[in-house]
Write a protein that holds these residues in place. Structure first.
Motif, PDB file in Angstrom:
ATOM      1  N   PRO A   1       0.717  -1.147   0.066  1.00 23.49           N
ATOM      2  CA  PRO A   1      -0.016  -0.029  -0.066  1.00 23.49           C
ATOM      3  C   PRO A   1       1.060   1.255   0.005  1.00 23.49           C
ATOM      4  O   PRO A   1       1.938   1.251   0.741  1.00 23.49           O
ATOM      5  N   GLN A   2       0.511   2.209  -0.783  1.00 25.71           N
ATOM      6  CA  GLN A   2       1.103   3.540  -0.595  1.00 25.71           C
ATOM      7  C   GLN A   2       0.987   4.227   0.652  1.00 25.71           C
ATOM      8  O   GLN A   2       0.025   4.438   1.303  1.00 25.71           O
ATOM      9  N   ALA A   3       2.368   4.594   1.044  1.00 26.30           N
ATOM     10  CA  ALA A   3       2.353   5.398   2.313  1.00 26.30           C
ATOM     11  C   ALA A   3       1.639   6.720   2.020  1.00 26.30           C
ATOM     12  O   ALA A   3       1.934   7.350   0.884  1.00 26.30           O
ATOM     13  N   PRO A   4       1.249   7.446   2.987  1.00 27.02           N
ATOM     14  CA  PRO A   4       0.896   8.949   2.977  1.00 27.02           C
ATOM     15  C   PRO A   4       1.976   9.560   2.322  1.00 27.02           C
ATOM     16  O   PRO A   4       3.052   9.437   2.901  1.00 27.02           O
ATOM     17  N   GLY A   5       1.801  10.648   1.794  1.00 24.74           N
ATOM     18  CA  GLY A   5       2.848  11.344   0.873  1.00 24.74           C
ATOM     19  C   GLY A   5       3.371  10.663  -0.087  1.00 24.74           C
ATOM     20  O   GLY A   5       3.867  11.468  -1.221  1.00 24.74           O
ATOM     21  N   GLN A   6       3.294   9.281  -0.523  1.00 22.95           N
ATOM     22  CA  GLN A   6       3.662   9.011  -1.849  1.00 22.95           C
ATOM     23  C   GLN A   6       2.460   9.058  -2.844  1.00 22.95           C
ATOM     24  O   GLN A   6       2.564   8.790  -3.898  1.00 22.95           O
ATOM     25  N   ARG A   7       1.187   9.269  -2.259  1.00 25.29           N
ATOM     26  CA  ARG A   7      -0.053   9.454  -3.235  1.00 25.29           C
ATOM     27  C   ARG A   7      -0.468  10.993  -2.889  1.00 25.29           C
ATOM     28  O   ARG A   7      -0.142  11.745  -1.799  1.00 25.29           O
ATOM     29  N   PRO A   8      -1.206  11.586  -3.662  1.00 30.28           N
ATOM     30  CA  PRO A   8      -1.595  13.044  -3.684  1.00 30.28           C
ATOM     31  C   PRO A   8      -2.567  12.830  -2.468  1.00 30.28           C
ATOM     32  O   PRO A   8      -3.381  12.284  -2.277  1.00 30.28           O
ATOM     33  N   GLY A   9      -2.385  14.071  -1.574  1.00 28.07           N
ATOM     34  CA  GLY A   9      -3.347  14.368  -0.359  1.00 28.07           C
ATOM     35  C   GLY A   9      -4.407  15.224  -1.120  1.00 28.07           C
ATOM     36  O   GLY A   9      -4.263  15.917  -2.037  1.00 28.07           O
ATOM     37  N   VAL A  10      -5.559  15.150  -0.381  1.00 27.18           N
ATOM     38  CA  VAL A  10      -6.737  15.841  -0.659  1.00 27.18           C
ATOM     39  C   VAL A  10      -6.240  17.067  -0.347  1.00 27.18           C
ATOM     40  O   VAL A  10      -6.791  18.215  -1.113  1.00 27.18           O
ATOM     41  N   ALA A  11      -5.282  17.693   0.468  1.00 19.27           N
ATOM     42  CA  ALA A  11      -4.874  19.152   0.658  1.00 19.27           C
ATOM     43  C   ALA A  11      -4.580  19.729  -0.613  1.00 19.27           C
ATOM     44  O   ALA A  11      -4.914  20.810  -1.017  1.00 19.27           O
ATOM     45  N   ASP A  12      -3.696  19.041  -1.382  1.00 20.20           N
ATOM     46  CA  ASP A  12      -3.222  19.437  -2.699  1.00 20.20           C
ATOM     47  C   ASP A  12      -4.352  19.954  -3.671  1.00 20.20           C
ATOM     48  O   ASP A  12      -4.493  20.849  -4.018  1.00 20.20           O
ATOM     49  N   ALA A  13      -5.251  18.824  -3.777  1.00 22.20           N
ATOM     50  CA  ALA A  13      -6.526  19.222  -4.744  1.00 22.20           C
ATOM     51  C   ALA A  13      -7.298  20.556  -4.262  1.00 22.20           C
ATOM     52  O   ALA A  13      -7.475  21.163  -5.037  1.00 22.20           O
ATOM     53  N   LEU A  14      -7.431  20.467  -2.855  1.00 15.81           N
ATOM     54  CA  LEU A  14      -8.268  21.484  -2.454  1.00 15.81           C
ATOM     55  C   LEU A  14      -7.188  22.826  -2.699  1.00 15.81           C
ATOM     56  O   LEU A  14      -7.895  24.059  -3.268  1.00 15.81           O
ATOM     57  N   ALA A  15      -6.002  22.916  -2.269  1.00 17.57           N
ATOM     58  CA  ALA A  15      -5.395  24.105  -2.599  1.00 17.57           C
ATOM     59  C   ALA A  15      -5.204  24.384  -3.932  1.00 17.57           C
ATOM     60  O   ALA A  15      -5.143  25.889  -4.356  1.00 17.57           O
ATOM     61  N   ARG A  16      -5.286  23.567  -4.968  1.00 20.04           N
ATOM     62  CA  ARG A  16      -5.307  24.083  -6.363  1.00 20.04           C
ATOM     63  C   ARG A  16      -6.455  24.696  -6.603  1.00 20.04           C
ATOM     64  O   ARG A  16      -6.538  25.683  -7.614  1.00 20.04           O
ATOM     65  N   ARG A  17      -7.497  24.449  -6.116  1.00 25.84           N
ATOM     66  CA  ARG A  17      -8.676  25.329  -6.142  1.00 25.84           C
ATOM     67  C   ARG A  17      -9.066  26.207  -5.263  1.00 25.84           C
ATOM     68  O   ARG A  17      -9.822  27.165  -5.412  1.00 25.84           O
ATOM     69  N   GLY A  18      -8.080  26.848  -4.668  1.00 26.02           N
ATOM     70  CA  GLY A  18      -8.073  27.869  -3.535  1.00 26.02           C
ATOM     71  C   GLY A  18      -9.126  27.566  -2.435  1.00 26.02           C
ATOM     72  O   GLY A  18      -9.773  28.599  -1.863  1.00 26.02           O
ATOM     73  N   VAL A  19      -9.400  26.240  -2.309  1.00 29.13           N
ATOM     74  CA  VAL A  19     -10.341  26.152  -1.027  1.00 29.13           C
ATOM     75  C   VAL A  19      -9.485  25.831   0.086  1.00 29.13           C
ATOM     76  O   VAL A  19      -8.502  24.929   0.460  1.00 29.13           O
ATOM     77  N   ARG A  20      -9.990  26.567   1.169  1.00 27.71           N
ATOM     78  CA  ARG A  20      -9.383  26.436   2.580  1.00 27.71           C
ATOM     79  C   ARG A  20     -10.259  25.866   3.503  1.00 27.71           C
ATOM     80  O   ARG A  20     -11.088  26.412   3.869  1.00 27.71           O
ATOM     81  N   PRO A  21     -10.204  24.485   3.690  1.00 32.47           N
ATOM     82  CA  PRO A  21     -11.090  24.066   4.516  1.00 32.47           C
ATOM     83  C   PRO A  21     -11.388  24.476   5.938  1.00 32.47           C
ATOM     84  O   PRO A  21     -10.024  25.150   6.651  1.00 32.47           O
ATOM     85  N   VAL A  22     -12.724  24.312   6.432  1.00 30.40           N
ATOM     86  CA  VAL A  22     -12.727  24.789   8.044  1.00 30.40           C
ATOM     87  C   VAL A  22     -12.187  23.493   8.936  1.00 30.40           C
ATOM     88  O   VAL A  22     -12.678  22.381   8.810  1.00 30.40           O
ATOM     89  N   SER A  23     -11.388  23.945   9.658  1.00 30.89           N
ATOM     90  CA  SER A  23     -10.693  22.938  10.551  1.00 30.89           C
ATOM     91  C   SER A  23     -11.600  22.911  11.794  1.00 30.89           C
ATOM     92  O   SER A  23     -12.413  23.475  11.902  1.00 30.89           O
ATOM     93  N   TYR A  24     -11.164  21.564  12.623  1.00 29.71           N
ATOM     94  CA  TYR A  24     -11.823  21.621  13.751  1.00 29.71           C
ATOM     95  C   TYR A  24     -11.823  22.740  14.631  1.00 29.71           C
ATOM     96  O   TYR A  24     -12.708  23.346  15.425  1.00 29.71           O
ATOM     97  N   GLN A  25     -10.339  23.300  14.730  1.00 28.39           N
ATOM     98  CA  GLN A  25     -10.038  24.408  15.428  1.00 28.39           C
ATOM     99  C   GLN A  25     -10.890  25.724  15.082  1.00 28.39           C
ATOM    100  O   GLN A  25     -11.605  26.517  15.881  1.00 28.39           O
ATOM    101  N   ASP A  26     -11.066  25.904  13.720  1.00 31.37           N
ATOM    102  CA  ASP A  26     -11.956  26.870  13.347  1.00 31.37           C
ATOM    103  C   ASP A  26     -13.564  26.741  13.855  1.00 31.37           C
ATOM    104  O   ASP A  26     -13.979  27.628  14.303  1.00 31.37           O
TER     105      ASP A  26
END
Ligand code: NAP
Length: 507
Positions: free
Chosen positions: A444-469
């Motif tokens: 299985p691919q380790a995290p980091g070896q495959r794209p993370g969802v954060a990359d896809a979101l950042a490409r579209r300028g989407v800043r997710p609301v975190s639990y802290q937010d």
């Protein structure tokens, strides 16, 4: 050991019980994997229907959020709010980022009556009314002005009971709840004096539960009216505990003489309703009336219904006897429906995603790595707790698939072999199959070896609301309640207010 990464789409009860089941069931595996569960939600706030569906005066049910908070705060769980599947992230991207995706997006759409006048001004889906009083960010906090004196609620499920209760209840009793202030102001100025809840079948077929029904009779200043002749039921119906309970409550109300003061009893229907504030409200529950048309030209003026009966074949049929009930507002409370998700199979007939024990099915076979839970999986039935066992079933399927155990009929399942379970040393446990996305011999691919969802979101300028937010939103709601002198929390009205609270301007 690599990390098992799962996305759960939807942070309502179904989604969060799924996250919880993942944590608990993965921990019980012979070789527990490291786990990361990302819970995505299109809203900036978690808890789905617990926040935006449970009525504000049902505080004990709302407190389920306190339990679900524990899931969100688990070290293996991450909240990504304000992320819309289909626009902010695609299904293909999710499948590329995670070992499996569980869709738990609930049922947001209202079912239609398909009768003339349904879309007249003054006729609303109960889902919109519920969203409004629950402060859902999709609806304008000023969407409802309660200038109707008489309201017809179509349907006899628990949502109909909720909306009828909120309309009939003395608004002062909602002061300490979390309803947004514009909603509280509108309820306090309400001219509603009469609420008619209308079932197309008899009391034995009504969907509401006894506890919810009984609560209507406990509302101070509200007269409950039930017609004795409409609740005579088949004695066989008394066998079911819920129906027996409902009938007992209804019979108790039907046996009461009409009360004076305020709106008059059932026998004086059609009499002028007193318009002055301070009068008691009347809540009438009717049966055997099928909606035929919502009346009015510019806006709703009434509701025409046809009397029904069960015919000789046991089928509900119209009797040809019509009547028009006066109403300036109609709330259609005839059930919720799920909406299709982009690219995912959808059965329009049942408004659910075809699945077997949570595995999404296409052309009769499971789709690799895709699962459903909650109302999207089984339709809008049951209480919140029903989602717990429902989610556990989906997670059992998911982990079995990833473990490479045999599927139904010993068919190898997609994505098998990612987990060393039940015995990685035993080759007989797993036979690679044609639908396997990633062959079990490939690590299985380790995290980091495959794209993370954060990359896809950042490409579209989407800043997710975190639990802290989200915690900042909660703090702002507590502070708002304090400043208004109202209860423990008052919901912020509208999406902009929510986003402003979680992203205060820098400096
Ligand atoms: P529901 O329980 O399915 O009730 C829908 C009602 O609409 C039924 O009385 C149904 O009558 C009626 N209906 C459907 N089509 C109709 C039509 N064309 N004309 C007239 N009537 C029609 O749905 P719900 O009230 O939206 O509730 C959804 C789920 O949420 C349920 O599981 C409910 O228990 C749950 N819920 C629970 C609570 C709580 O526990 N406090 C609160 C709210 C909701 P027929 O039976 O004749 O189709």
């Amino acid at each position: 050991m690599s990390t098992l990464e799962i996305a759960v789409i939807g942070s309502g009860p179904a989604g969060l019980y799924t996250a919880e089941a993942l944590i608990k069931q993965a921990a019980l595996l012979p070789v527990p994997p490291r786990l990361r569960v990302d819970v995505l939600d299109r809203l900036p706030t978690p808890y789905g229907l617990v926040r935006y569906g449970v009525a504000p005066d049902h505080k004990s049910i709302k407190s389920i959020a306190d339990y679900l908070r524990g899931v969100l705060e688990h070290q293996d769980v991450r909240f990504l709010g304000g992320v819309h599947l289909g626009t902010d992230v695609t299904r293909d991207e999710l499948l590329g980022c995670y070992d499996a995706v569980v869709y738990a997006t609930g049922a947001m759409r209202d079912r239609r009556l398909a009768i003339p006048g349904e879309d007249l001004p003054g006729s609303y889906a109960a889902t919109d009314f519920v969203n409004w009083y629950c402060g859902h960010p999709d609806i304008d906090p000023d969407a409802f002005t309660l200038d109707a004196e008489s309201v017809a609620v179509i349907g006899v499920g628990n949502v109909a009971v909720d909306v009828a209760r909120i309309l009939a209840r003395d608004p002062a009793e909602l002061h300490s709840t979390d309803v947004p202030q514009p909603v509280f102001d509108a309820l306090a100025a309400s001219k509603v004096r009469e609420v008619n809840v209308i079932g197309r079948r008899g009391p034995a077929q009504a969907k509401f539960t006894t506890k919810e029904l009984r609560e209507l009779g406990e509302l101070p200043g509200v007269e409950i009216v039930v017609r004795g002749e409409e609740i005579e039921a088949d004695p066989a119906a008394d066998q079911d505990r819920r129906i027996r309970g409902n009938l007992t409550v209804l019979r108790g109300w039907a046996g009461r003489p009409p009360q004076g003061g305020g709106p008059q009893g059932a026998e004086s229907r059609g009499a002028e309703l007193p318009g002055s504030p301070g009068h008691a409200r009347r809540l009438t529950i009717r049966f055997w009336l099928r909606p035929v048309a919502v009346e009015g030209t510019e806006r709703v003026t009434g509701m025409t219904v046809e009397r029904t009966a069960i015919d000789d074949r046991g089928v509900l049929a119209g009797t040809g006897e019509y009547q028009t009930l006066g109403a300036q507002m109609v709330l259609r409370s005839v059930g919720y429906q799920s909406v299709p998700l982009p690219g995912l199979p959808f059965d329009e007939r049942t408004a659910t995603v075809p699945n077997e024990a949570g595995r999404v099915l296409a052309d009769g076979g499971p789709l690799p790595g895709e699962y459903v839970a909650g109302w999207l999986k089984r339709g809008p039935t049951g209480v919140i707790g029903t989602n717990k066992s429902d989610a556990a079933e989906t997670v059992r399927s998911l982990l079995a698939d990833l473990a490479g155990g045999p599927g139904p009929g010993d068919v190898p399942l997609p994505r098998a072999g990612l987990l060393p379970y039940p015995d990685p040393q035993d080759p007989l446990r797993y036979q690679p199959g044609g639908t396997t996305l990633r062959a079990p011999q490939d690590p299985p691919q380790a995290p980091g070896q495959r794209p993370g969802v954060a990359d896809a979101l950042a490409r579209r300028g989407v800043r997710p609301v975190s639990y802290q937010d989200w915690l900042r939103i909660e703090a702002a709601e507590v502070e708002l309640a304090r400043s208004l002198g109202r209860g423990g929390r008052v919901k912020l009205p509208g999406r902009d207010a929510l986003l402003a609270a979680c992203r205060p301007p820098a400096g």
